[in-house]
Design a protein around this motif. Structure first.
Motif, short mmCIF file in Angstrom:
data_model
loop_
_atom_site.label_atom_id
_atom_site.label_comp_id
_atom_site.label_asym_id
_atom_site.label_seq_id
_atom_site.Cartn_x
_atom_site.Cartn_y
_atom_site.Cartn_z
N LEU A 104 59.12 31.57 40.77
CA LEU A 104 58.68 32.70 40.28
C LEU A 104 59.38 33.35 38.99
O LEU A 104 58.86 34.22 38.25
N LEU A 107 58.09 31.77 35.82
CA LEU A 107 56.60 31.87 35.75
C LEU A 107 56.17 32.69 34.60
O LEU A 107 55.36 32.42 33.66
N LEU A 111 54.05 30.52 32.20
CA LEU A 111 52.40 30.92 32.00
C LEU A 111 52.47 31.34 30.42
O LEU A 111 53.06 32.01 29.82
N VAL A 115 48.30 35.12 29.17
CA VAL A 115 48.06 35.59 30.49
C VAL A 115 48.88 36.80 31.07
O VAL A 115 48.32 37.87 31.58
N ILE A 118 47.58 40.14 29.36
CA ILE A 118 46.21 40.56 29.95
C ILE A 118 46.46 41.21 31.41
O ILE A 118 46.12 42.11 32.04
N ALA A 119 47.27 40.33 32.07
CA ALA A 119 47.65 40.72 33.54
C ALA A 119 48.28 42.08 33.63
O ALA A 119 47.78 42.88 34.43
N LEU A 120 49.25 42.15 32.94
CA LEU A 120 49.99 43.51 33.06
C LEU A 120 49.09 44.61 32.30
O LEU A 120 49.14 45.82 32.81
N ASN A 122 46.11 44.93 32.51
CA ASN A 122 45.12 45.38 33.40
C ASN A 122 45.50 45.93 34.42
O ASN A 122 45.21 47.12 34.81
N ALA A 123 46.75 45.69 34.87
CA ALA A 123 47.57 46.12 35.87
C ALA A 123 47.95 47.72 35.54
O ALA A 123 47.76 48.74 36.31
N VAL A 127 44.68 49.42 37.43
CA VAL A 127 45.10 49.54 38.67
C VAL A 127 46.06 50.59 38.90
O VAL A 127 45.99 51.51 39.92
N LEU B 56 53.26 39.28 40.10
CA LEU B 56 52.37 38.55 41.10
C LEU B 56 51.08 39.31 41.34
O LEU B 56 50.04 38.94 41.38
N ALA B 58 49.96 41.80 39.56
CA ALA B 58 49.24 41.94 38.30
C ALA B 58 48.48 40.65 38.20
O ALA B 58 47.21 40.80 37.69
N LEU B 59 48.96 39.54 38.40
CA LEU B 59 48.28 38.24 38.03
C LEU B 59 47.04 38.13 39.11
O LEU B 59 45.96 37.98 38.75
N ALA B 61 45.49 40.79 40.66
CA ALA B 61 44.34 41.77 40.21
C ALA B 61 43.76 40.99 39.04
O ALA B 61 42.45 41.25 38.91
N LEU B 62 44.51 40.57 38.01
CA LEU B 62 43.34 39.86 36.83
C LEU B 62 42.67 38.70 37.53
O LEU B 62 41.55 38.71 36.96
N THR B 65 39.53 40.60 38.74
CA THR B 65 38.77 41.04 37.88
C THR B 65 37.76 39.92 37.18
O THR B 65 36.83 40.12 36.71
N ALA B 284 39.46 38.29 31.82
CA ALA B 284 40.20 37.40 32.49
C ALA B 284 39.42 36.11 33.20
O ALA B 284 40.42 35.27 33.60
#
Lengths: 268, 310
Positions: A104, A107, A111, A115, A118-120, A122-123, A127, B56, B58-59, B61-62, B65, B284
Protein backbone atom coordinates in the motif's frame (compact mmCIF):
# COMPACT_ATOMS: atom_id res chain seq x y z
CA UNK A 1 34.18 -16.41 -15.03
CA UNK A 2 36.80 -15.41 -17.55
CA UNK A 3 35.68 -12.82 -19.99
CA UNK A 4 37.72 -12.09 -23.06
CA UNK A 5 39.35 -8.72 -23.41
CA UNK A 6 37.11 -7.80 -26.31
CA UNK A 7 33.90 -8.62 -24.45
CA UNK A 8 35.10 -6.59 -21.50
CA UNK A 9 35.91 -3.63 -23.74
CA UNK A 10 32.53 -3.85 -25.46
CA UNK A 11 30.73 -3.97 -22.10
CA UNK A 12 32.66 -1.00 -20.75
CA UNK A 13 31.93 0.83 -23.99
CA UNK A 14 28.23 0.14 -23.44
CA UNK A 15 28.42 1.59 -19.92
CA UNK A 16 30.20 4.75 -21.06
CA UNK A 17 27.86 5.18 -23.99
CA UNK A 18 24.81 4.60 -21.79
CA UNK A 19 25.92 7.18 -19.26
CA UNK A 20 26.62 9.55 -22.13
CA UNK A 21 23.08 9.10 -23.40
CA UNK A 22 21.70 9.67 -19.89
CA UNK A 23 23.56 12.95 -19.41
CA UNK A 24 23.54 14.33 -22.94
CA UNK A 25 19.97 15.74 -22.95
CA UNK A 26 20.56 17.45 -19.61
CA UNK A 27 23.72 19.06 -20.93
CA UNK A 28 21.81 20.20 -24.00
CA UNK A 29 19.31 22.02 -21.78
CA UNK A 30 22.08 23.65 -19.76
CA UNK A 31 23.94 24.71 -22.92
CA UNK A 32 20.80 25.97 -24.63
CA UNK A 33 20.09 28.26 -21.70
CA UNK A 34 23.01 30.36 -22.99
CA UNK A 35 22.37 29.70 -26.69
CA UNK A 36 21.73 33.02 -28.40
CA UNK A 37 19.57 31.39 -31.10
CA UNK A 38 15.90 31.52 -29.98
CA UNK A 39 15.07 28.30 -31.86
CA UNK A 40 18.04 26.45 -30.30
CA UNK A 41 19.77 25.75 -33.60
CA UNK A 42 22.68 23.39 -33.09
CA UNK A 43 25.57 23.91 -32.61
CA UNK A 44 25.09 27.24 -30.82
CA UNK A 45 26.48 30.06 -32.88
CA UNK A 46 26.77 32.56 -30.06
CA UNK A 47 26.45 32.51 -26.28
CA UNK A 48 24.46 34.97 -24.16
CA UNK A 49 23.24 35.49 -20.60
CA UNK A 50 20.25 37.49 -21.80
CA UNK A 51 17.79 34.60 -21.17
CA UNK A 52 18.92 34.21 -17.59
CA UNK A 53 18.41 37.93 -17.00
CA UNK A 54 14.91 37.71 -18.48
CA UNK A 55 14.02 34.59 -16.50
CA UNK A 56 15.01 36.20 -13.21
CA UNK A 57 12.76 39.16 -14.00
CA UNK A 58 9.86 36.90 -15.03
CA UNK A 59 6.99 37.39 -12.58
CA UNK A 60 5.19 34.13 -13.46
CA UNK A 61 8.28 31.99 -13.03
CA UNK A 62 9.11 33.59 -9.69
CA UNK A 63 5.66 33.07 -8.20
CA UNK A 64 5.64 29.51 -9.56
CA UNK A 65 8.94 28.88 -7.80
CA UNK A 66 7.46 30.13 -4.53
CA UNK A 67 4.40 27.88 -4.91
CA UNK A 68 6.64 24.88 -5.61
CA UNK A 69 8.76 25.56 -2.55
CA UNK A 70 5.75 25.90 -0.24
CA UNK A 71 4.08 22.75 -1.59
CA UNK A 72 7.36 20.82 -1.35
CA UNK A 73 8.08 21.85 2.23
CA UNK A 74 4.57 21.07 3.48
CA UNK A 75 4.38 17.71 1.69
CA UNK A 76 7.84 16.76 2.94
CA UNK A 77 6.92 17.51 6.55
CA UNK A 78 3.83 15.30 6.39
CA UNK A 79 5.73 12.54 4.60
CA UNK A 80 8.48 12.63 7.22
CA UNK A 81 6.03 11.99 10.06
CA UNK A 82 3.92 9.36 8.32
CA UNK A 83 6.82 7.61 6.61
CA UNK A 84 8.77 7.31 9.85
CA UNK A 85 5.77 5.95 11.75
CA UNK A 86 5.11 3.36 9.07
CA UNK A 87 8.78 2.37 8.93
CA UNK A 88 8.88 1.77 12.70
CA UNK A 89 5.68 -0.26 12.59
CA UNK A 90 6.83 -2.46 9.73
CA UNK A 91 10.41 -2.93 10.86
CA UNK A 92 9.83 -3.53 14.58
CA UNK A 93 6.68 -5.67 14.51
CA UNK A 94 5.52 -8.82 12.78
CA UNK A 95 1.80 -8.85 12.22
CA UNK A 96 -0.91 -10.03 9.88
CA UNK A 97 -1.24 -7.90 6.76
CA UNK A 98 2.30 -6.54 6.96
CA UNK A 99 3.02 -7.33 3.31
CA UNK A 100 -0.19 -5.68 2.20
CA UNK A 101 0.77 -2.51 4.04
CA UNK A 102 4.18 -2.33 2.42
CA UNK A 103 2.43 -2.79 -0.92
CA UNK A 104 0.00 0.00 0.00
CA UNK A 105 2.88 2.36 0.73
CA UNK A 106 4.42 1.71 -2.69
CA UNK A 107 1.07 1.93 -4.47
CA UNK A 108 0.91 5.73 -4.97
CA UNK A 109 4.15 5.53 -6.96
CA UNK A 110 3.55 2.14 -8.57
CA UNK A 111 0.22 3.18 -10.05
CA UNK A 112 0.38 5.51 -13.03
CA UNK A 113 0.44 9.13 -11.85
CA UNK A 114 -2.65 9.98 -13.81
CA UNK A 115 -4.68 7.46 -11.81
CA UNK A 116 -3.57 8.88 -8.47
CA UNK A 117 -4.20 12.33 -9.92
CA UNK A 118 -7.79 11.86 -11.01
CA UNK A 119 -8.65 9.68 -8.00
CA UNK A 120 -7.64 12.50 -5.68
CA UNK A 121 -9.19 15.13 -7.94
CA UNK A 122 -12.48 13.24 -7.83
CA UNK A 123 -12.24 12.67 -4.06
CA UNK A 124 -11.55 16.33 -3.32
CA UNK A 125 -14.14 17.85 -5.60
CA UNK A 126 -17.08 15.46 -5.61
CA UNK A 127 -16.70 13.34 -2.46
CA UNK A 128 -15.35 15.88 0.03
CA UNK A 129 -16.41 19.11 -1.66
CA UNK A 130 -13.03 20.80 -1.15
CA UNK A 131 -11.96 23.41 -3.69
CA UNK A 132 -8.66 22.66 -5.35
CA UNK A 133 -5.83 24.86 -4.13
CA UNK A 134 -2.40 24.61 -2.60
CA UNK A 135 -3.74 22.42 0.22
CA UNK A 136 -4.93 19.71 -2.17
CA UNK A 137 -1.53 19.61 -3.88
CA UNK A 138 0.18 19.21 -0.53
CA UNK A 139 -2.09 16.27 0.36
CA UNK A 140 -1.46 14.65 -3.02
CA UNK A 141 2.30 15.14 -2.91
CA UNK A 142 2.54 13.85 0.65
CA UNK A 143 0.75 10.67 -0.46
CA UNK A 144 3.50 9.69 -2.87
CA UNK A 145 6.38 11.16 -0.83
CA UNK A 146 5.68 8.87 2.13
CA UNK A 147 7.37 5.95 0.39
CA UNK A 148 10.65 7.85 -0.04
CA UNK A 149 10.95 8.64 3.66
CA UNK A 150 9.70 5.17 4.57
CA UNK A 151 12.40 3.47 2.50
CA UNK A 152 15.20 5.57 3.91
CA UNK A 153 14.12 5.10 7.51
CA UNK A 154 13.39 1.39 7.24
CA UNK A 155 16.77 0.77 5.61
CA UNK A 156 18.47 2.55 8.49
CA UNK A 157 16.43 0.70 11.12
CA UNK A 158 17.22 -2.61 9.47
CA UNK A 159 20.93 -1.83 9.49
CA UNK A 160 21.02 -0.69 13.11
CA UNK A 161 18.94 -3.42 14.72
CA UNK A 162 17.56 -2.90 18.21
CA UNK A 163 20.66 -3.43 20.38
CA UNK A 164 21.34 0.21 21.22
CA UNK A 165 17.77 0.77 22.27
CA UNK A 166 17.74 -2.32 24.44
CA UNK A 167 20.98 -1.22 26.06
CA UNK A 168 19.47 2.17 26.73
CA UNK A 169 16.38 0.63 28.28
CA UNK A 170 18.52 -1.72 30.39
CA UNK A 171 20.38 1.30 31.69
CA UNK A 172 17.09 2.67 32.94
CA UNK A 173 15.99 5.09 30.22
CA UNK A 174 12.30 4.97 29.42
CA UNK A 175 10.91 4.78 25.89
CA UNK A 176 10.77 8.52 25.42
CA UNK A 177 14.30 9.19 26.63
CA UNK A 178 15.59 6.32 24.52
CA UNK A 179 13.95 7.78 21.45
CA UNK A 180 15.27 11.26 22.19
CA UNK A 181 18.84 10.30 23.02
CA UNK A 182 19.45 7.07 21.11
CA UNK A 183 17.01 6.33 18.30
CA UNK A 184 16.53 9.81 16.92
CA UNK A 185 20.23 10.75 16.69
CA UNK A 186 20.89 7.52 14.80
CA UNK A 187 18.01 8.19 12.42
CA UNK A 188 18.75 11.87 11.88
CA UNK A 189 20.78 11.58 8.69
CA UNK A 190 18.35 9.06 7.22
CA UNK A 191 15.48 11.45 7.95
CA UNK A 192 17.35 14.34 6.39
CA UNK A 193 18.17 12.27 3.31
CA UNK A 194 14.58 11.04 3.02
CA UNK A 195 13.31 14.58 3.45
CA UNK A 196 15.60 15.94 0.75
CA UNK A 197 14.55 13.23 -1.67
CA UNK A 198 10.87 13.76 -0.87
CA UNK A 199 11.30 17.46 -1.51
CA UNK A 200 13.02 16.81 -4.83
CA UNK A 201 10.23 14.40 -5.79
CA UNK A 202 7.54 16.93 -4.94
CA UNK A 203 9.44 19.80 -6.57
CA UNK A 204 9.37 18.39 -10.08
CA UNK A 205 6.16 16.34 -10.00
CA UNK A 206 3.75 17.32 -12.73
CA UNK A 207 1.05 14.75 -13.46
CA UNK A 208 -0.61 14.53 -10.04
CA UNK A 209 -0.09 18.27 -9.65
CA UNK A 210 -2.01 18.97 -12.86
CA UNK A 211 -5.11 17.36 -11.38
CA UNK A 212 -4.91 18.70 -7.84
CA UNK A 213 -3.71 22.28 -8.21
CA UNK A 214 -6.26 25.05 -7.91
CA UNK A 215 -6.98 27.38 -10.81
CA UNK A 216 -4.67 30.39 -10.92
CA UNK A 217 -1.83 28.61 -9.14
CA UNK A 218 1.26 27.32 -10.92
CA UNK A 219 4.13 25.20 -9.69
CA UNK A 220 7.38 25.45 -11.62
CA UNK A 221 6.81 22.35 -13.78
CA UNK A 222 3.25 23.48 -14.55
CA UNK A 223 4.59 26.89 -15.52
CA UNK A 224 7.00 25.21 -17.93
CA UNK A 225 4.22 23.11 -19.44
CA UNK A 226 1.95 26.14 -19.84
CA UNK A 227 4.68 28.10 -21.60
CA UNK A 228 6.23 25.24 -23.54
CA UNK A 229 4.30 25.75 -26.74
CA UNK A 230 4.73 29.55 -26.84
CA UNK A 231 7.63 30.13 -29.22
CA UNK A 232 8.62 33.54 -27.84
CA UNK A 233 8.85 32.13 -24.30
CA UNK A 234 11.15 29.26 -25.34
CA UNK A 235 14.47 30.73 -24.11
CA UNK A 236 13.02 31.64 -20.70
CA UNK A 237 11.42 28.17 -20.41
CA UNK A 238 14.81 26.69 -21.15
CA UNK A 239 16.44 28.69 -18.37
CA UNK A 240 13.77 27.53 -15.89
CA UNK A 241 14.39 23.97 -17.09
CA UNK A 242 18.09 24.42 -16.45
CA UNK A 243 17.31 25.74 -12.97
CA UNK A 244 15.13 22.68 -12.30
CA UNK A 245 17.95 20.35 -13.32
CA UNK A 246 20.35 21.99 -10.91
CA UNK A 247 17.75 22.33 -8.14
CA UNK A 248 16.77 18.67 -8.23
CA UNK A 249 20.25 17.19 -8.49
CA UNK A 250 21.72 19.10 -5.55
CA UNK A 251 19.36 17.55 -2.94
CA UNK A 252 20.14 14.11 -4.33
CA UNK A 253 23.84 14.72 -4.07
CA UNK A 254 23.40 15.91 -0.47
CA UNK A 255 21.17 12.94 0.36
CA UNK A 256 23.87 10.62 -0.98
CA UNK A 257 26.49 12.23 1.20
CA UNK A 258 24.22 12.01 4.25
CA UNK A 259 23.01 8.48 4.02
CA UNK A 260 24.55 5.44 2.42
CA UNK A 261 21.17 3.72 2.65
CA UNK A 262 19.85 5.75 -0.23
CA UNK A 263 22.29 4.33 -2.72
CA UNK A 264 20.69 0.96 -3.24
CA UNK A 265 17.04 1.70 -3.76
CA UNK A 266 16.89 4.01 -6.73
CA UNK A 267 14.28 6.66 -6.63
CA UNK A 268 12.17 4.87 -4.07
CA UNK B 1 28.69 2.54 11.57
CA UNK B 2 32.11 0.96 11.72
CA UNK B 3 32.61 0.59 15.45
CA UNK B 4 32.65 -2.93 16.78
CA UNK B 5 32.13 -1.99 20.40
CA UNK B 6 28.45 -1.80 21.27
CA UNK B 7 28.66 1.75 22.58
CA UNK B 8 25.65 3.89 21.79
CA UNK B 9 26.67 7.04 19.91
CA UNK B 10 24.94 9.19 22.48
CA UNK B 11 25.35 7.46 25.84
CA UNK B 12 22.32 7.90 28.02
CA UNK B 13 23.10 9.07 31.50
CA UNK B 14 21.01 7.12 33.99
CA UNK B 15 18.42 9.69 34.94
CA UNK B 16 17.47 9.11 38.55
CA UNK B 17 14.79 11.79 38.79
CA UNK B 18 12.93 12.67 35.62
CA UNK B 19 12.04 16.38 35.36
CA UNK B 20 8.63 17.12 36.75
CA UNK B 21 6.93 18.44 33.63
CA UNK B 22 7.81 15.24 31.76
CA UNK B 23 6.07 13.03 34.27
CA UNK B 24 2.84 12.60 32.31
CA UNK B 25 4.81 11.76 29.17
CA UNK B 26 6.99 9.37 31.09
CA UNK B 27 4.09 7.49 32.54
CA UNK B 28 2.50 7.35 29.09
CA UNK B 29 5.73 5.99 27.74
CA UNK B 30 6.00 3.26 30.35
CA UNK B 31 2.33 2.47 29.86
CA UNK B 32 2.99 1.96 26.15
CA UNK B 33 6.14 0.01 26.80
CA UNK B 34 4.15 -2.81 28.33
CA UNK B 35 1.67 -2.89 25.45
CA UNK B 36 3.45 -3.58 22.16
CA UNK B 37 0.18 -4.14 20.27
CA UNK B 38 -1.12 -0.74 21.31
CA UNK B 39 2.19 0.82 20.29
CA UNK B 40 1.91 -0.85 16.91
CA UNK B 41 -1.66 0.37 16.56
CA UNK B 42 -0.65 3.96 17.31
CA UNK B 43 2.29 3.81 14.91
CA UNK B 44 0.12 2.47 12.13
CA UNK B 45 -2.89 4.71 12.79
CA UNK B 46 -1.87 7.88 10.98
CA UNK B 47 -0.21 6.27 7.93
CA UNK B 48 -3.15 3.90 7.58
CA UNK B 49 -5.72 6.69 7.88
CA UNK B 50 -3.88 8.56 5.17
CA UNK B 51 -3.05 5.75 2.77
CA UNK B 52 -5.63 3.13 3.67
CA UNK B 53 -8.64 5.32 4.17
CA UNK B 54 -7.99 8.48 2.18
CA UNK B 55 -5.96 7.12 -0.71
CA UNK B 56 -7.63 3.73 -1.14
CA UNK B 57 -10.96 5.46 -0.54
CA UNK B 58 -10.21 7.87 -3.36
CA UNK B 59 -9.31 4.98 -5.65
CA UNK B 60 -12.53 3.17 -4.70
CA UNK B 61 -14.61 6.28 -5.32
CA UNK B 62 -12.95 6.66 -8.70
CA UNK B 63 -13.78 3.08 -9.54
CA UNK B 64 -17.42 3.65 -8.55
CA UNK B 65 -17.56 6.74 -10.74
CA UNK B 66 -16.51 4.62 -13.69
CA UNK B 67 -19.96 2.97 -13.54
CA UNK B 68 -21.85 6.26 -13.60
CA UNK B 69 -22.44 8.54 -16.54
CA UNK B 70 -22.89 12.21 -17.33
CA UNK B 71 -26.14 13.72 -18.42
CA UNK B 72 -25.50 14.72 -22.02
CA UNK B 73 -27.73 17.76 -21.61
CA UNK B 74 -26.59 19.31 -18.31
CA UNK B 75 -23.10 17.78 -18.12
CA UNK B 76 -23.77 16.71 -14.53
CA UNK B 77 -22.71 13.31 -13.23
CA UNK B 78 -25.70 10.98 -12.88
CA UNK B 79 -25.27 8.41 -10.12
CA UNK B 80 -26.89 5.45 -11.81
CA UNK B 81 -25.09 2.17 -12.25
CA UNK B 82 -24.44 1.39 -15.86
CA UNK B 83 -21.88 -0.48 -17.93
CA UNK B 84 -22.30 1.95 -20.81
CA UNK B 85 -18.81 3.44 -20.40
CA UNK B 86 -17.16 0.04 -20.46
CA UNK B 87 -19.17 -0.92 -23.52
CA UNK B 88 -17.95 2.19 -25.31
CA UNK B 89 -14.40 1.50 -24.24
CA UNK B 90 -14.38 -2.06 -25.53
CA UNK B 91 -16.41 -1.66 -28.69
CA UNK B 92 -15.26 1.68 -30.02
CA UNK B 93 -12.49 1.19 -32.54
CA UNK B 94 -10.69 4.37 -31.45
CA UNK B 95 -10.31 3.36 -27.83
CA UNK B 96 -9.26 -0.18 -28.69
CA UNK B 97 -6.53 1.18 -30.93
CA UNK B 98 -5.36 3.61 -28.26
CA UNK B 99 -5.33 0.91 -25.57
CA UNK B 100 -3.33 -1.49 -27.72
CA UNK B 101 -0.97 1.29 -28.80
CA UNK B 102 -0.36 2.25 -25.17
CA UNK B 103 0.34 -1.34 -24.11
CA UNK B 104 2.58 -1.78 -27.14
CA UNK B 105 4.56 1.35 -26.34
CA UNK B 106 4.89 0.33 -22.67
CA UNK B 107 6.08 -3.17 -23.61
CA UNK B 108 8.54 -1.84 -26.19
CA UNK B 109 9.94 0.73 -23.78
CA UNK B 110 10.37 -1.98 -21.13
CA UNK B 111 12.16 -4.25 -23.58
CA UNK B 112 14.49 -1.49 -24.82
CA UNK B 113 15.32 -0.46 -21.28
CA UNK B 114 16.02 -4.03 -20.18
CA UNK B 115 18.37 -4.59 -23.12
CA UNK B 116 20.18 -1.29 -22.53
CA UNK B 117 20.28 -1.56 -18.75
CA UNK B 118 21.60 -5.09 -18.37
CA UNK B 119 25.11 -4.62 -19.79
CA UNK B 120 25.49 -1.31 -17.95
CA UNK B 121 24.39 -2.84 -14.65
CA UNK B 122 26.60 -5.87 -15.27
CA UNK B 123 29.76 -3.81 -15.76
CA UNK B 124 28.90 -1.71 -12.70
CA UNK B 125 28.31 -4.73 -10.47
CA UNK B 126 30.98 -7.12 -11.67
CA UNK B 127 33.91 -5.21 -13.21
CA UNK B 128 34.12 -2.11 -11.02
CA UNK B 129 35.77 -1.47 -7.67
CA UNK B 130 33.44 -0.70 -4.73
CA UNK B 131 34.42 2.95 -4.89
CA UNK B 132 33.69 3.18 -8.60
CA UNK B 133 30.42 1.33 -8.01
CA UNK B 134 29.27 3.93 -5.55
CA UNK B 135 30.12 6.78 -7.88
CA UNK B 136 28.42 5.05 -10.80
CA UNK B 137 25.24 4.43 -8.80
CA UNK B 138 25.07 8.11 -7.95
CA UNK B 139 25.79 8.96 -11.58
CA UNK B 140 22.87 6.81 -12.73
CA UNK B 141 20.53 7.92 -9.99
CA UNK B 142 21.01 11.66 -10.07
CA UNK B 143 19.43 12.29 -13.50
CA UNK B 144 16.38 10.38 -12.26
CA UNK B 145 15.65 13.32 -10.03
CA UNK B 146 16.06 15.95 -12.71
CA UNK B 147 12.59 16.99 -13.71
CA UNK B 148 10.70 14.54 -15.88
CA UNK B 149 9.23 17.44 -17.80
CA UNK B 150 12.62 18.98 -18.43
CA UNK B 151 13.92 15.74 -19.90
CA UNK B 152 10.93 15.32 -22.20
CA UNK B 153 11.33 18.95 -23.16
CA UNK B 154 14.99 18.39 -23.89
CA UNK B 155 14.10 15.62 -26.33
CA UNK B 156 11.63 17.95 -28.01
CA UNK B 157 14.41 20.46 -28.54
CA UNK B 158 16.88 17.79 -29.64
CA UNK B 159 14.44 16.21 -32.10
CA UNK B 160 13.40 19.50 -33.65
CA UNK B 161 14.17 20.33 -37.27
CA UNK B 162 17.58 21.93 -36.74
CA UNK B 163 18.31 20.33 -33.37
CA UNK B 164 21.14 18.19 -32.07
CA UNK B 165 19.90 14.86 -33.41
CA UNK B 166 19.62 16.20 -36.91
CA UNK B 167 23.16 17.51 -36.57
CA UNK B 168 24.43 14.18 -35.22
CA UNK B 169 22.71 12.10 -37.90
CA UNK B 170 23.56 14.39 -40.81
CA UNK B 171 26.98 12.76 -41.47
CA UNK B 172 25.17 9.43 -41.95
CA UNK B 173 22.73 10.96 -44.40
CA UNK B 174 19.83 10.61 -41.97
CA UNK B 175 17.30 13.09 -40.60
CA UNK B 176 15.87 13.46 -37.12
CA UNK B 177 12.84 11.15 -36.80
CA UNK B 178 10.76 14.19 -35.88
CA UNK B 179 7.79 14.07 -33.53
CA UNK B 180 5.68 10.90 -33.50
CA UNK B 181 5.45 7.42 -32.02
CA UNK B 182 9.15 6.67 -32.53
CA UNK B 183 10.03 9.88 -30.69
CA UNK B 184 7.64 8.89 -27.89
CA UNK B 185 9.23 5.46 -27.47
CA UNK B 186 12.71 7.01 -27.52
CA UNK B 187 11.80 9.65 -24.96
CA UNK B 188 10.04 7.24 -22.62
CA UNK B 189 12.91 4.72 -22.84
CA UNK B 190 15.29 7.53 -22.00
CA UNK B 191 13.15 8.75 -19.10
CA UNK B 192 12.81 5.38 -17.39
CA UNK B 193 16.22 3.83 -18.13
CA UNK B 194 17.69 4.48 -14.65
CA UNK B 195 14.63 2.80 -13.08
CA UNK B 196 15.70 -0.35 -14.89
CA UNK B 197 19.45 -0.05 -14.26
CA UNK B 198 19.25 0.33 -10.48
CA UNK B 199 17.23 -2.82 -9.58
CA UNK B 200 19.24 -4.94 -12.03
CA UNK B 201 22.47 -3.58 -10.57
CA UNK B 202 21.25 -4.40 -7.05
CA UNK B 203 20.30 -7.91 -8.18
CA UNK B 204 23.65 -8.51 -9.87
CA UNK B 205 25.53 -7.21 -6.89
CA UNK B 206 23.85 -9.84 -4.72
CA UNK B 207 24.78 -12.56 -7.20
CA UNK B 208 27.88 -14.27 -5.75
CA UNK B 209 30.92 -14.12 -8.03
CA UNK B 210 31.62 -17.75 -7.10
CA UNK B 211 28.61 -18.83 -9.16
CA UNK B 212 30.12 -17.23 -12.24
CA UNK B 213 33.47 -18.86 -11.48
CA UNK B 214 31.78 -22.21 -11.03
CA UNK B 215 30.00 -21.84 -14.34
CA UNK B 216 33.32 -20.97 -15.97
CA UNK B 217 35.10 -23.92 -14.33
CA UNK B 218 32.41 -26.25 -15.56
CA UNK B 219 33.18 -25.09 -19.06
CA UNK B 220 30.44 -22.58 -19.71
CA UNK B 221 31.28 -19.88 -22.23
CA UNK B 222 30.21 -16.38 -21.13
CA UNK B 223 27.03 -16.50 -23.19
CA UNK B 224 26.02 -19.86 -21.70
CA UNK B 225 26.82 -18.67 -18.16
CA UNK B 226 24.69 -15.61 -18.80
CA UNK B 227 21.76 -17.65 -20.06
CA UNK B 228 21.82 -20.46 -17.50
CA UNK B 229 23.11 -18.73 -14.37
CA UNK B 230 22.98 -14.96 -14.45
CA UNK B 231 19.67 -14.42 -16.19
CA UNK B 232 17.54 -16.84 -14.11
CA UNK B 233 18.95 -15.48 -10.86
CA UNK B 234 18.54 -11.83 -11.75
CA UNK B 235 15.16 -12.25 -13.38
CA UNK B 236 13.27 -10.94 -10.31
CA UNK B 237 15.40 -7.80 -10.44
CA UNK B 238 14.60 -7.29 -14.12
CA UNK B 239 10.93 -7.75 -13.35
CA UNK B 240 11.22 -5.22 -10.52
CA UNK B 241 12.64 -2.70 -12.98
CA UNK B 242 9.95 -3.53 -15.52
CA UNK B 243 7.26 -2.62 -12.99
CA UNK B 244 8.46 0.97 -13.15
CA UNK B 245 9.13 1.22 -16.86
CA UNK B 246 5.82 -0.43 -17.71
CA UNK B 247 3.64 1.40 -15.22
CA UNK B 248 5.18 4.79 -15.87
CA UNK B 249 4.75 4.35 -19.62
CA UNK B 250 1.15 3.18 -19.29
CA UNK B 251 0.04 6.32 -17.51
CA UNK B 252 2.06 8.82 -19.45
CA UNK B 253 0.35 11.57 -21.37
CA UNK B 254 2.80 14.44 -21.16
CA UNK B 255 5.70 12.99 -23.15
CA UNK B 256 3.39 11.99 -25.94
CA UNK B 257 1.96 15.51 -25.95
CA UNK B 258 5.44 17.00 -26.11
CA UNK B 259 7.13 14.72 -28.65
CA UNK B 260 4.35 12.46 -29.94
CA UNK B 261 2.83 14.73 -32.56
CA UNK B 262 -0.90 14.05 -32.87
CA UNK B 263 -0.72 10.55 -31.39
CA UNK B 264 -2.69 9.71 -28.27
CA UNK B 265 -2.17 7.32 -25.41
CA UNK B 266 -4.61 6.23 -22.70
CA UNK B 267 -3.49 9.08 -20.48
CA UNK B 268 -4.50 11.64 -23.10
CA UNK B 269 -8.01 10.17 -23.29
CA UNK B 270 -8.32 10.44 -19.51
CA UNK B 271 -6.95 13.96 -19.51
CA UNK B 272 -9.19 15.17 -22.34
CA UNK B 273 -12.27 13.67 -20.71
CA UNK B 274 -11.58 15.43 -17.44
CA UNK B 275 -10.75 18.74 -19.03
CA UNK B 276 -12.32 19.60 -22.36
CA UNK B 277 -15.05 16.93 -22.50
CA UNK B 278 -15.93 17.22 -18.79
CA UNK B 279 -16.86 13.55 -18.65
CA UNK B 280 -15.42 12.35 -15.35
CA UNK B 281 -17.15 8.94 -15.40
CA UNK B 282 -15.65 8.03 -18.76
CA UNK B 283 -12.24 9.32 -17.67
CA UNK B 284 -12.56 7.05 -14.63
CA UNK B 285 -13.48 4.11 -16.86
CA UNK B 286 -10.42 4.65 -19.05
CA UNK B 287 -8.23 5.09 -15.98
CA UNK B 288 -9.24 1.67 -14.67
CA UNK B 289 -7.52 0.08 -17.67
CA UNK B 290 -3.93 0.84 -16.57
CA UNK B 291 -4.87 0.03 -12.97
CA UNK B 292 -6.24 -3.39 -13.88
CA UNK B 293 -3.23 -4.07 -16.08
CA UNK B 294 -0.81 -3.01 -13.33
CA UNK B 295 -2.61 -4.97 -10.59
CA UNK B 296 -2.60 -8.04 -12.81
CA UNK B 297 1.08 -7.48 -13.52
CA UNK B 298 1.92 -7.03 -9.83
CA UNK B 299 -0.05 -10.14 -8.88
CA UNK B 300 1.68 -12.14 -11.60
CA UNK B 301 5.19 -11.08 -10.61
CA UNK B 302 4.66 -11.41 -6.87
CA UNK B 303 5.74 -15.03 -7.04
CA UNK B 304 9.05 -14.20 -8.67
CA UNK B 305 10.00 -12.23 -5.58
CA UNK B 306 10.28 -9.08 -7.67
CA UNK B 307 8.51 -6.95 -5.08
CA UNK B 308 11.36 -7.51 -2.62
CA UNK B 309 13.70 -6.05 -5.21
CA UNK B 310 11.94 -2.70 -5.41
Amino acid sequence: MTVSRTTRLVLFGALVLGLGVIYFPLLVVLLNSVNADTTFGWPPSELTLEWWRRAIGNEGARSALWTSVRAGLAATSIALVLGTMAAFALQRYRFFGRDSISLLIILPIALPGIVTGIALNNAFRTVLGIDLGLFTVVVAHATFCIVVVFNNVIARLRRLGGNFEEASMDLGANGLTTFRLVTFPMLRSALLAGGLLAFALSFDEIIVTTFTLGAGLETLPIWILNNLFRPNQAPVVNVVAAVLIVASTVPVYLAQRLSGDTASGGRL
Amino acid sequence: MTTTTPTPPAPTPPAPAPPRRGRALDSASSFLRRRPRLRLGLLLSAPMLWLGLAYLGALAALFATAFWHTDSFTGQVVREWTLENFRTLFTDEVYRTITLRTIGIAALVTLIDAVLAFPMAFVMAKFCSPRAQRILVIAVMTPLWASYLVKAYSWRVMLSGNGVIDWLLAPFGLDSPGYGLLATVLTLSYLWLPYMILPIYAGLERLPASLLDAAGDLGARPWRAFRSVVLPLTFPAIVAGSIFTFSLSLGDYISVRIVGGANQMLGNVVYDNIGAANNLPFAATVATVPVVIMLGYLAAVRRTGALDNL
